[in-house]
Design an enzyme around this catalytic site. Sequence first.
Site, PDB file in Angstrom:
ATOM      1  N   LYS A 156       0.620   8.331   1.907  1.00  0.00           N
ATOM      2  CA  LYS A 156       0.108   6.993   2.182  1.00  0.00           C
ATOM      3  C   LYS A 156       0.844   6.417   3.379  1.00  0.00           C
ATOM      4  O   LYS A 156       2.051   6.606   3.514  1.00  0.00           O
ATOM      5  CB  LYS A 156       0.302   6.079   0.961  1.00  0.00           C
ATOM      6  CG  LYS A 156      -0.149   4.633   1.191  1.00  0.00           C
ATOM      7  CD  LYS A 156      -0.273   3.849  -0.106  1.00  0.00           C
ATOM      8  CE  LYS A 156       1.029   3.333  -0.655  1.00  0.00           C
ATOM      9  NZ  LYS A 156       1.763   2.429   0.255  1.00  0.00           N
ATOM     10  N   ASP A 187       4.729   7.960  -0.177  1.00  0.00           N
ATOM     11  CA  ASP A 187       4.705   6.981   0.917  1.00  0.00           C
ATOM     12  C   ASP A 187       5.382   7.567   2.145  1.00  0.00           C
ATOM     13  O   ASP A 187       6.460   8.158   2.048  1.00  0.00           O
ATOM     14  CB  ASP A 187       5.491   5.721   0.503  1.00  0.00           C
ATOM     15  CG  ASP A 187       4.610   4.495   0.333  1.00  0.00           C
ATOM     16  OD1 ASP A 187       3.416   4.542   0.702  1.00  0.00           O
ATOM     17  OD2 ASP A 187       5.128   3.483  -0.178  1.00  0.00           O
ATOM     18  N   ASP A 189       7.835   3.654  -1.024  1.00  0.00           N
ATOM     19  CA  ASP A 189       9.056   3.345  -0.277  1.00  0.00           C
ATOM     20  C   ASP A 189       9.685   2.046  -0.795  1.00  0.00           C
ATOM     21  O   ASP A 189      10.773   1.669  -0.369  1.00  0.00           O
ATOM     22  CB  ASP A 189       8.789   3.283   1.236  1.00  0.00           C
ATOM     23  CG  ASP A 189       7.783   2.219   1.619  1.00  0.00           C
ATOM     24  OD1 ASP A 189       7.140   1.647   0.723  1.00  0.00           O
ATOM     25  OD2 ASP A 189       7.640   1.960   2.835  1.00  0.00           O
ATOM     26  N   SER A 190       9.018   1.396  -1.770  1.00  0.00           N
ATOM     27  CA  SER A 190       9.635   0.277  -2.488  1.00  0.00           C
ATOM     28  C   SER A 190      10.926   0.736  -3.162  1.00  0.00           C
ATOM     29  O   SER A 190      11.744  -0.109  -3.556  1.00  0.00           O
ATOM     30  CB  SER A 190       8.670  -0.279  -3.544  1.00  0.00           C
ATOM     31  OG  SER A 190       8.145   0.754  -4.357  1.00  0.00           O
ATOM     32  N   GLU A 198       0.938   2.761   6.110  1.00  0.00           N
ATOM     33  CA  GLU A 198       0.531   1.366   6.294  1.00  0.00           C
ATOM     34  C   GLU A 198      -0.048   1.162   7.686  1.00  0.00           C
ATOM     35  O   GLU A 198       0.523   1.633   8.671  1.00  0.00           O
ATOM     36  CB  GLU A 198       1.745   0.432   6.125  1.00  0.00           C
ATOM     37  CG  GLU A 198       2.373   0.496   4.740  1.00  0.00           C
ATOM     38  CD  GLU A 198       3.600  -0.406   4.611  1.00  0.00           C
ATOM     39  OE1 GLU A 198       3.888  -1.202   5.538  1.00  0.00           O
ATOM     40  OE2 GLU A 198       4.285  -0.307   3.574  1.00  0.00           O
ATOM     41  N   GLU A 252      -3.079  -4.822  -0.412  1.00  0.00           N
ATOM     42  CA  GLU A 252      -1.953  -5.570  -0.981  1.00  0.00           C
ATOM     43  C   GLU A 252      -1.947  -7.005  -0.469  1.00  0.00           C
ATOM     44  O   GLU A 252      -2.110  -7.238   0.739  1.00  0.00           O
ATOM     45  CB  GLU A 252      -0.633  -4.871  -0.614  1.00  0.00           C
ATOM     46  CG  GLU A 252       0.601  -5.656  -1.084  1.00  0.00           C
ATOM     47  CD  GLU A 252       1.910  -4.890  -1.009  1.00  0.00           C
ATOM     48  OE1 GLU A 252       1.904  -3.702  -0.643  1.00  0.00           O
ATOM     49  OE2 GLU A 252       2.947  -5.505  -1.325  1.00  0.00           O
TER      50      GLU A 252
HETATM   51  N1  LIG Z   1       9.824  -4.550  -7.013  1.00  0.00           N
HETATM   52  C1  LIG Z   1       8.978  -4.540  -5.996  1.00  0.00           C
HETATM   53  N2  LIG Z   1       7.685  -4.834  -6.210  1.00  0.00           N
HETATM   54  C2  LIG Z   1       6.798  -4.845  -5.180  1.00  0.00           C
HETATM   55  O1  LIG Z   1       5.609  -5.117  -5.434  1.00  0.00           O
HETATM   56  C3  LIG Z   1       7.254  -4.515  -3.886  1.00  0.00           C
HETATM   57  C4  LIG Z   1       8.602  -4.188  -3.710  1.00  0.00           C
HETATM   58  N3  LIG Z   1       9.442  -4.222  -4.765  1.00  0.00           N
HETATM   59  N4  LIG Z   1       9.091  -3.812  -2.498  1.00  0.00           N
HETATM   60  C5  LIG Z   1       8.161  -3.526  -1.437  1.00  0.00           C
HETATM   61  C6  LIG Z   1       7.086  -4.482  -1.457  1.00  0.00           C
HETATM   62  C7  LIG Z   1       7.512  -5.905  -1.165  1.00  0.00           C
HETATM   63  N5  LIG Z   1       6.553  -6.643  -1.918  1.00  0.00           N
HETATM   64  C8  LIG Z   1       6.501  -8.030  -2.028  1.00  0.00           C
HETATM   65  C9  LIG Z   1       7.652  -8.781  -2.081  1.00  0.00           C
HETATM   66  C10 LIG Z   1       7.580 -10.161  -2.228  1.00  0.00           C
HETATM   67  C11 LIG Z   1       6.351 -10.788  -2.316  1.00  0.00           C
HETATM   68  C12 LIG Z   1       6.278 -12.278  -2.455  1.00  0.00           C
HETATM   69  O2  LIG Z   1       7.273 -12.951  -2.560  1.00  0.00           O
HETATM   70  N6  LIG Z   1       5.041 -12.823  -2.492  1.00  0.00           N
HETATM   71  C13 LIG Z   1       4.746 -14.231  -2.628  1.00  0.00           C
HETATM   72  C14 LIG Z   1       3.629 -14.536  -1.653  1.00  0.00           C
HETATM   73  C15 LIG Z   1       3.745 -15.885  -1.051  1.00  0.00           C
HETATM   74  C16 LIG Z   1       2.463 -16.258  -0.333  1.00  0.00           C
HETATM   75  O3  LIG Z   1       2.150 -15.742   0.738  1.00  0.00           O
HETATM   76  O4  LIG Z   1       1.743 -17.108  -0.877  1.00  0.00           O
HETATM   77  C17 LIG Z   1       4.229 -14.516  -4.031  1.00  0.00           C
HETATM   78  O5  LIG Z   1       4.539 -15.570  -4.570  1.00  0.00           O
HETATM   79  O6  LIG Z   1       3.485 -13.675  -4.585  1.00  0.00           O
HETATM   80  C18 LIG Z   1       5.195 -10.026  -2.240  1.00  0.00           C
HETATM   81  C19 LIG Z   1       5.274  -8.642  -2.106  1.00  0.00           C
HETATM   82  C20 LIG Z   1       5.638  -5.766  -2.600  1.00  0.00           C
HETATM   83  N7  LIG Z   1       6.410  -4.565  -2.749  1.00  0.00           N
HETATM   84  C1  LIG Z   2       3.497  -1.435  -3.765  1.00  0.00           C
HETATM   85  C2  LIG Z   2       2.997  -0.083  -3.368  1.00  0.00           C
HETATM   86  C3  LIG Z   2       1.573  -0.109  -2.958  1.00  0.00           C
HETATM   87  C4  LIG Z   2       3.872   0.549  -2.319  1.00  0.00           C
HETATM   88  O1  LIG Z   2       3.507   0.796  -1.203  1.00  0.00           O
HETATM   89  C5  LIG Z   2       5.262   0.869  -2.701  1.00  0.00           C
HETATM   90  O2  LIG Z   2       5.605   0.810  -3.896  1.00  0.00           O
HETATM   91  O3  LIG Z   2       6.028   1.220  -1.792  1.00  0.00           O
HETATM   92 MG   LIG Z   3       5.116   1.341   0.120  1.00  0.00          MG
END
Ligand SMILES: Nc1nc(=O)c2c([nH]1)NC[C@@H]1CN(c3ccc(C(=O)N[C@@H](CCC(=O)O)C(=O)O)cc3)CN21
Ligand SMILES: CC(C)C(=O)C(=O)O
Ligand SMILES: [Mg+2]
Length: 302
Positions: A115, A85, A46-47, A117, A184
């Site tokens: 899948k 998803d 669903d991303s 959540e 995740e």
């Molecule tokens: N392009 C894309 N990749 C992804 O992995 C993803 C999506 N979209 N959309 C749905 C979710 C959203 N996701 C995300 C989006 C942002 C962060 C992020 O900014 N993480 C910070 C964490 C900060 C912290 O808690 O320390 C990082 O710096 O990794 C993480 C997962 C993972 N998924």
């Molecule tokens: C990042 C993966 C695990 C996901 O759920 C998605 O792409 O939606």
């Molecule tokens: Mg997903």
Amino acid sequence: MKDKVTIHTLKRLKQSGQKICMVTAYDATFARLLDEAGADVLLVGDSLGMVVQGHDSTLPVTMDQMIYHCTAVTRGARRAHVVGDMPFMSYQTSVEAAVRNAGRLVAEGGVGSVKLEGGAEFAETVAAITRASIPVMGHLGLTPQSVHKMGGYVVQGKDENAARKILHDAQALERAGCYALVLEGVPAELGWQITQRLSIPTIGIGAGVACDGQVLVCYDLLGMNPNFKPKFVKRYADLHGSITGAAGAFFAEVRAGTFPDEDHSFHSKTLRLVASNAHPATEGAEGAEGTEKVGPVYGVPV
Ligand SMILES: Nc1nc(=O)c2c([nH]1)NC[C@@H]1CN(c3ccc(C(=O)N[C@@H](CCC(=O)O)C(=O)O)cc3)CN21
Ligand SMILES: CC(C)C(=O)C(=O)O
Ligand SMILES: [Mg+2]
């Protein structure tokens, strides 16, 4: 064609200590490419709400949209197992709705499993979908559909209580019948602990190297968005550079009038093209190089 990957293949991979390779796909072309590259599992994530539709969360994605993308991916996949998803609000309102929607992803979308959540609170839902002979993959830790509850995309399970809750949720999902579990955005140490305690495979994204497999969003690993760089993403290519470079080269040739050339043109039996700035006796755009402009071309009798 190699043998299809099934949920049983994935369990065997964990038992024999071989890693599981999963990647997202949203259309048939990427599905074919990633399958050919050796993916064990293709996730229609669903991303897609973020990377395909341009939303800032996964919440607006609908069942009909997921089914549409699942049909495309399942047509492109050959060997890989395809997981769909379950989108936001397709399984949270009731167990009955969850079973019906999981069934639509399989029957209409063609996927081999779904899948969803959530933890112990969805054990009954997982059991009901599994009872309907639809395998379920769980998803714990940083669960994007709970972005408002989490207060952002924040790493989960950093302190001992939060980690213990995620471990208990993982065990509840295994008992409920999940065949695998995405972890995740959790500390690598927690990823290791859960992986060690479960007999079903764990597939990590920002959950450390000890997980039984890894998953990344295909556009992330291919480096398509230079502005999205969470810590867990590694770019294995620079498709942002390749795509802007290739499209830019096309636009430059269009503007210079050097595309299409002879190799990319069809010809009439009764007319001949002559460039206005060239002598009619010479060939059309010859002599026009680089960004030099050529004038309009005219059709004249052969
Ligand atoms: N392009 C894309 N990749 C992804 O992995 C993803 C999506 N979209 N959309 C749905 C979710 C959203 N996701 C995300 C989006 C942002 C962060 C992020 O900014 N993480 C910070 C964490 C900060 C912290 O808690 O320390 C990082 O710096 O990794 C993480 C997962 C993972 N998924
Ligand atoms: C990042 C993966 C695990 C996901 O759920 C998605 O792409 O939606
Ligand atoms: Mg997903």
